[in-house]
Design an enzyme around this catalytic site. Structure first.
Site, mmCIF file in Angstrom:
data_model
loop_
_atom_site.group_PDB
_atom_site.id
_atom_site.type_symbol
_atom_site.label_atom_id
_atom_site.label_comp_id
_atom_site.label_asym_id
_atom_site.label_seq_id
_atom_site.Cartn_x
_atom_site.Cartn_y
_atom_site.Cartn_z
ATOM 1 N N ASP A 163 -37.632 -21.894 7.651
ATOM 2 C CA ASP A 163 -38.624 -21.433 7.017
ATOM 3 C C ASP A 163 -39.580 -20.473 8.000
ATOM 4 O O ASP A 163 -39.815 -19.035 7.739
ATOM 5 C CB ASP A 163 -39.624 -22.397 6.185
ATOM 6 N N LYS B 220 -35.411 -29.372 18.526
ATOM 7 C CA LYS B 220 -36.359 -29.756 19.191
ATOM 8 C C LYS B 220 -36.057 -31.138 19.875
ATOM 9 O O LYS B 220 -36.644 -32.180 19.756
ATOM 10 C CB LYS B 220 -37.743 -29.790 18.462
ATOM 11 N N ASP C 45 -39.206 -15.817 8.798
ATOM 12 C CA ASP C 45 -40.339 -14.868 8.710
ATOM 13 C C ASP C 45 -40.495 -14.121 9.848
ATOM 14 O O ASP C 45 -40.738 -12.968 10.000
ATOM 15 C CB ASP C 45 -41.728 -15.762 8.099
ATOM 16 N N ASP D 190 -38.978 -23.541 19.939
ATOM 17 C CA ASP D 190 -40.104 -22.686 20.303
ATOM 18 C C ASP D 190 -39.407 -21.248 21.304
ATOM 19 O O ASP D 190 -39.853 -20.279 21.019
ATOM 20 C CB ASP D 190 -41.154 -23.464 21.430
ATOM 21 N N TYR E 189 -39.797 -31.377 4.476
ATOM 22 C CA TYR E 189 -40.438 -30.816 3.049
ATOM 23 C C TYR E 189 -40.127 -31.894 2.160
ATOM 24 O O TYR E 189 -40.560 -31.845 1.169
ATOM 25 C CB TYR E 189 -39.662 -29.576 2.761
HETATM 26 MG MG MG Z 1 -41.543 -18.876 4.077
#
Ligand code: MG
Ligand code: NAI
Length: 361
Positions: free
Chosen positions: A247, A190, A251, A223, A139
């Protein structure tokens, strides 16, 4: 005196934050010392002042001991001229206040196992904290942008960058937190494909050996972690991971808890010489434009974010627990907003949920 700044923001933000203020005032009346200020943020600021961020507001943001944030994001931004929205102010706050530690507790509220799309026996008893790095990674890395190629086609670039010191400070936050819990950290990366994560894992492993040998450290590729979160969520205590991964995974983990509307977060800076640190507390959900203005929003995520403020900024762990327990009992009694409704039973509005929690306190 500790000063808290409320920024309701967009969408359901202005509906949920009055409920947080009701709760905050209750704690003020019961011996927790802080001041509560409020400023318009986002679309509300644009409508009142024709700017998304007044200098006065930004000065208060920088000066506040902690910020209670609602949400950002609205279709109404499309109508604001582009030159007025060059800055993403939430990202700017995270960066300038250096809020690199994002804590996302994910637990199944007792009695709410039925609200998840996953089977109750899978989600029941889940209690983990996802520690997301918030000031680096994909980000924030540069170069970034959309560029023109010589042949007229375009290419988009974002960069994933971490230094060892950035990895170490988020690692320390996770290990220290684990010491106050079940002493288990799962590092998610990863490193089988990306060099950044080879460095990330080496750094975490070295830090663990050097400073936190008492903590049980395991590793998982991101993953697989996405799969494990819905397969067997109880296996996790503390998860530490990169910004974008955190992030997405949070969720995903939200469905373990039943609704995005239940989940709080804390974003914390480094501890300064006086033992204080900047902080921003917000629910993990966004502005939910699909339900905004209808009094349907669940205020629990925002209210539980205030509980985190009691714990991490105001150093009042007992009061934090008192609030969390009150929310648990209200939910257990079957008081539900629409997002966590039980089949065939009545639901309550945003403010009725706030009132029920207040009455329980
Ligand atoms: Mg989010
Ligand atoms: P969202 O989290 O706003 O909504 C996702 C779904 O969950 C929607 O169906 C919504 O109605 C529901 N939901 C969310 N919070 C709820 C609550 N408290 N009670 C009941 N239901 C709730 O995510 P979405 O739809 O992807 O994004 C909407 C806007 O929010 C976008 O502009 C996005 O950029 C922004 N956003 C802002 C964040 C922030 O302020 N930190 C975080 C995530 C998204």
């Amino acid at each position: 005196m500790f000063n808290l700044l409320v920024l309701p923001g967009d969408g359901i933000g202005p509906e949920i934050m009055p409920e947080v203020k009701k709760i905050a005032h209750w704690f003020q009346r019961h011996g927790v010392d802080f001041t509560l200020d409020e400023e318009l943020y986002g679309i509300a600021s644009w409508k009142a002042y024709k700017t998304l961020m007044r200098d006065e507001t930004w000065a208060k943001i920088l000066a506040a001991d902690a910020i209670l944030f609602g949400a950002t994001g609205s279709p109404e931004y499309a109508a604001i001229p582009r030159e007025y929205q060059r800055e993403d102010w939430l990202l700017r706050m995270r960066r300038e206040l250096d809020l690199f530690t994002n804590l996302r507790p994910i637990r199944t509220t007792p009695g709410m196992e039925d609200a998840s799309t996953l089977r109750p026996e899978i989600v029941g008893g889940t209690d983990m904290i996802l520690v997301r790095e918030l000031c680096g990674g994909l980000y924030f890395g540069s170069p970034r942008g959309i560029f023109e190629n010589a042949d007229g086609s375009r290419r988009g670039i974002n960069s994933l960058v971490y230094t060892t010191s950035e990895i170490e400070r988020i690692g320390r936050a996770a290990f220290a937190l684990a010491r106050s819990r079940k002493s288990r950290v799962c590092n998610v990366d990863k490193s089988n494909v990306l060099e950044v994560f080879m460095l990330w894992r080496d750094t975490i492993v070295a830090l663990h050996a050097r400073e936190y040998p008492d903590i049980e450290l395991t590793h998982m590729y991101v993953d697989n972690c996405a799969m494990q979160l819905v397969r067997a969520p109880r296996q996790f205590d503390v998860i530490v991971t990169e910004n974008l991964f955190g992030d997405i995974l949070s969720d995903c983990a939200a469905m373990v808890a039943g609704s995005l509307g239940m989940l709080p977060s804390a974003s914390l800076g480094a501890v300064d010489a006086k033992g204080r640190r900047k902080a921003l507390y917000e629910p993990i959900h966004g502005s939910a434009p699909d339900i905004a203005g209808k009094s349907l929003a669940n205020p629990c995520g925002a209210i539980l974010s205030f509980a985190l403020c009691l714990r991490y900024s105001l150093d009042r762990p007992d009061e934090a627990k008192h609030l969390e327990d009150a929310v648990d009992r209200v939910i257990a009694r079957g008081v539900r907003t629409l997002d966590i409704a039980q089949a065939g039973r009545a639901t309550v509005s945003t403010s009725q949920m706030g009132d029920a929690i207040l009455a329980e306190l």
